[in-house]
Design a protein around this motif. Sequence first.
Motif, PDB file in Angstrom:
ATOM      1  N   ARG A 327      10.389 -10.467 -44.593  1.00  0.00           N
ATOM      2  CA  ARG A 327      11.439 -10.639 -45.682  1.00  0.00           C
ATOM      3  C   ARG A 327      11.989 -12.188 -45.341  1.00  0.00           C
ATOM      4  N   PRO A 328      12.103 -12.940 -46.580  1.00  0.00           N
ATOM      5  CA  PRO A 328      12.966 -14.440 -46.141  1.00  0.00           C
ATOM      6  C   PRO A 328      14.199 -14.332 -46.208  1.00  0.00           C
ATOM      7  N   ILE A 329      14.820 -14.932 -45.209  1.00  0.00           N
ATOM      8  CA  ILE A 329      16.177 -15.107 -45.242  1.00  0.00           C
ATOM      9  C   ILE A 329      16.678 -16.606 -45.523  1.00  0.00           C
ATOM     10  N   GLY A 330      17.746 -16.560 -46.355  1.00  0.00           N
ATOM     11  CA  GLY A 330      17.945 -18.015 -46.728  1.00  0.00           C
ATOM     12  C   GLY A 330      17.552 -18.493 -48.141  1.00  0.00           C
ATOM     13  N   LEU A 331      16.799 -17.739 -48.817  1.00  0.00           N
ATOM     14  CA  LEU A 331      16.094 -17.970 -50.133  1.00  0.00           C
ATOM     15  C   LEU A 331      17.039 -18.852 -51.197  1.00  0.00           C
ATOM     16  N   LEU A 335      16.423 -22.518 -52.239  1.00  0.00           N
ATOM     17  CA  LEU A 335      16.382 -22.764 -53.821  1.00  0.00           C
ATOM     18  C   LEU A 335      17.475 -23.860 -54.357  1.00  0.00           C
ATOM     19  N   ALA A 336      18.440 -24.062 -53.594  1.00  0.00           N
ATOM     20  CA  ALA A 336      19.590 -24.901 -54.045  1.00  0.00           C
ATOM     21  C   ALA A 336      19.057 -26.451 -53.884  1.00  0.00           C
ATOM     22  N   VAL A 337      18.103 -26.649 -53.055  1.00  0.00           N
ATOM     23  CA  VAL A 337      17.675 -28.025 -52.506  1.00  0.00           C
ATOM     24  C   VAL A 337      16.716 -28.582 -53.810  1.00  0.00           C
ATOM     25  N   SER A 338      17.323 -29.607 -54.363  1.00  0.00           N
ATOM     26  CA  SER A 338      16.561 -30.071 -55.713  1.00  0.00           C
ATOM     27  C   SER A 338      15.481 -31.068 -55.332  1.00  0.00           C
ATOM     28  N   GLY A 339      14.443 -30.344 -55.912  1.00  0.00           N
ATOM     29  CA  GLY A 339      13.197 -31.025 -55.946  1.00  0.00           C
ATOM     30  C   GLY A 339      12.177 -30.405 -54.956  1.00  0.00           C
ATOM     31  N   ALA A 340      12.639 -29.224 -54.356  1.00  0.00           N
ATOM     32  CA  ALA A 340      11.789 -28.811 -53.386  1.00  0.00           C
ATOM     33  C   ALA A 340      11.279 -27.405 -54.277  1.00  0.00           C
ATOM     34  N   HIS A 341       9.880 -27.436 -53.952  1.00  0.00           N
ATOM     35  CA  HIS A 341       8.932 -26.312 -54.748  1.00  0.00           C
ATOM     36  C   HIS A 341       8.745 -25.163 -53.616  1.00  0.00           C
ATOM     37  N   LEU A 342       9.168 -24.199 -53.768  1.00  0.00           N
ATOM     38  CA  LEU A 342       9.199 -23.204 -52.892  1.00  0.00           C
ATOM     39  C   LEU A 342       7.913 -22.014 -53.004  1.00  0.00           C
ATOM     40  N   HIS A 343       6.816 -21.742 -52.256  1.00  0.00           N
ATOM     41  CA  HIS A 343       6.042 -21.059 -52.414  1.00  0.00           C
ATOM     42  C   HIS A 343       6.087 -19.819 -51.095  1.00  0.00           C
ATOM     43  N   LEU A 344       6.193 -18.536 -51.409  1.00  0.00           N
ATOM     44  CA  LEU A 344       6.383 -17.657 -50.496  1.00  0.00           C
ATOM     45  C   LEU A 344       5.031 -16.684 -50.725  1.00  0.00           C
ATOM     46  N   TYR A 345       4.442 -16.476 -49.560  1.00  0.00           N
ATOM     47  CA  TYR A 345       3.010 -15.778 -49.756  1.00  0.00           C
ATOM     48  C   TYR A 345       3.243 -13.859 -49.878  1.00  0.00           C
ATOM     49  N   GLY A 346       4.478 -13.545 -49.713  1.00  0.00           N
ATOM     50  CA  GLY A 346       4.794 -11.898 -49.860  1.00  0.00           C
ATOM     51  C   GLY A 346       4.021 -11.146 -48.701  1.00  0.00           C
ATOM     52  N   LEU A 370       9.839 -36.217 -47.470  1.00  0.00           N
ATOM     53  CA  LEU A 370       9.594 -35.434 -45.928  1.00  0.00           C
ATOM     54  C   LEU A 370      11.230 -34.896 -45.909  1.00  0.00           C
ATOM     55  N   ALA A 371      12.465 -35.797 -46.353  1.00  0.00           N
ATOM     56  CA  ALA A 371      13.528 -35.364 -45.936  1.00  0.00           C
ATOM     57  C   ALA A 371      13.911 -34.295 -46.725  1.00  0.00           C
ATOM     58  N   THR A 372      13.588 -34.132 -47.922  1.00  0.00           N
ATOM     59  CA  THR A 372      13.810 -32.984 -49.047  1.00  0.00           C
ATOM     60  C   THR A 372      13.276 -31.720 -48.496  1.00  0.00           C
ATOM     61  N   ALA A 373      11.952 -31.855 -48.223  1.00  0.00           N
ATOM     62  CA  ALA A 373      10.984 -30.646 -47.616  1.00  0.00           C
ATOM     63  C   ALA A 373      11.699 -30.048 -46.322  1.00  0.00           C
ATOM     64  N   GLN A 374      12.091 -30.862 -45.539  1.00  0.00           N
ATOM     65  CA  GLN A 374      12.688 -30.288 -44.130  1.00  0.00           C
ATOM     66  C   GLN A 374      13.998 -29.937 -44.649  1.00  0.00           C
ATOM     67  N   ARG A 375      14.712 -30.369 -45.345  1.00  0.00           N
ATOM     68  CA  ARG A 375      16.226 -29.907 -45.639  1.00  0.00           C
ATOM     69  C   ARG A 375      15.904 -28.171 -46.242  1.00  0.00           C
ATOM     70  N   ALA A 377      13.182 -26.604 -45.988  1.00  0.00           N
ATOM     71  CA  ALA A 377      12.563 -25.539 -45.046  1.00  0.00           C
ATOM     72  C   ALA A 377      13.441 -24.824 -44.026  1.00  0.00           C
ATOM     73  N   ALA A 378      14.649 -25.676 -43.617  1.00  0.00           N
ATOM     74  CA  ALA A 378      15.377 -25.358 -42.489  1.00  0.00           C
ATOM     75  C   ALA A 378      16.428 -24.119 -42.859  1.00  0.00           C
ATOM     76  N   HIS A 379      16.188 -23.911 -44.322  1.00  0.00           N
ATOM     77  CA  HIS A 379      17.052 -22.800 -44.593  1.00  0.00           C
ATOM     78  C   HIS A 379      16.326 -21.381 -44.566  1.00  0.00           C
ATOM     79  N   ILE A 380      15.208 -21.336 -44.652  1.00  0.00           N
ATOM     80  CA  ILE A 380      14.215 -20.280 -44.509  1.00  0.00           C
ATOM     81  C   ILE A 380      14.053 -19.637 -43.098  1.00  0.00           C
ATOM     82  N   SER A 381      13.957 -18.592 -43.189  1.00  0.00           N
ATOM     83  CA  SER A 381      13.765 -17.851 -41.845  1.00  0.00           C
ATOM     84  C   SER A 381      13.180 -16.469 -41.991  1.00  0.00           C
ATOM     85  N   PHE A 382      12.405 -15.626 -41.363  1.00  0.00           N
ATOM     86  CA  PHE A 382      11.880 -14.376 -41.570  1.00  0.00           C
ATOM     87  C   PHE A 382      12.519 -13.229 -40.350  1.00  0.00           C
ATOM     88  N   GLU A 383      13.070 -12.645 -40.793  1.00  0.00           N
ATOM     89  CA  GLU A 383      13.976 -11.787 -39.791  1.00  0.00           C
ATOM     90  C   GLU A 383      14.421 -10.490 -40.347  1.00  0.00           C
TER      91      GLU A 383
END
Length: 386
Positions: A327-331, A335-346, A370-375, A377-383
């Motif tokens: 289960r992803p945390i921080g979804l 998603l609030a980061v403009s320009g980031a395309h999120l793909h979760l595999y389920g 890179l800066a946008t992608a890292q920003r 990605a930093a919100h997502i964790s699985f726990e």
Amino acid sequence: MDASIGPRLGIVGGGQLAKMTALAGLQMGCDIVVLERNRQSPATKLASQSLVGDWDDPRELLRLASQVDVVTLENEFVDASSLRVLEAGGHAVFPTAHSIALVQDKLIQKQTLAAVDLPVPRFCAVESPKAVARAAREFGLPLLLKARRNAYDGKGNVTLRALDEIAGAWQKLGGDDSNELFAEAFCPFVKELAVIITRGRDGAVATYPLVETVQRDHVCHSVFAPAPVAGEIAERALELARRAVAAVGAVGSFGVEMFLTARGEIFINELAPRVHNSGHYTIEACVCSQFENHVRAVLGWPLGDSRMVTPAAVMVNLLGDQKTVGRPIGLGEALAVSGAHLHLYGKTLSGVGRKMGHITVVAETMEEALATAQRAAAHISFEEKS
């Protein structure tokens, strides 16, 4: 076979690569049938039918093939001899059993590439720890000891830095348990490069941009497109990749991984006879993604345009850091980061280094992407939720 409007595409394996291939196929009117060893896999949610069975069992493969027009693969682990049973029964399989046989055994893969004068690190078969020691004396240390079959993301590889490490590495990789191994000279690379080449049934080729991949602990963390290398190096790498996939009779999207040395030498590391992690950025960054072009290729359709539609793209993998639920945390924050395309595999379970999803950003500059992608990605964790 059940009646359907469009062609029925069978995919062996139900992971994230099958899921993204299925999405591309559905967009073009295909019905998707998946064969996986369990019911809980990312692609099963998209399939019109999901079959549960052992993909190395020819009977299960025939059950899949009898319900579809074409069978394709999301991994190179399906034994080529099992795929030959399908071909002998008149079923279309792409990549072909012959192509898979040349690639899935990495020693045979290296031999195939070397036979057509493609640059690969020096290598040799090893039948005992003594043979590994001979290879170390010939090639020097460090030396790579590798499993010939079923190795990925660093699994099945050991880097030897001293002769007294040979016995432990041999045991770790199952050398005493009939697990065939080979030795390979260490390549002192300065960059790891990769490219997706899609090859059609008619030999037509779509070449994607060369990318740089950044690995940590043998797992890809990020991909930069196009690769920040000189134009001459990029052209040379792309030509080597095209020759490599032709040498194994590729049909579909193949990943080609390469090393670049400080002297400007390029060595082919390995081929993946399938869509590849280094090409996930193509969903947003290219006219036609590696997944769409794979479906086009295996069905015998014209290939799409592989050009980038943006000056720069960065893909960052979302990796698990503990064994827990998927289960992803921080979804919401991601998603609030403009320009980031999120793909979760389920995936239902996370694990250390397991690929759980990815984020792609397209931008005018690599630094911005890179800066946008890292920003994001930093919100997502699985726990587990507390």
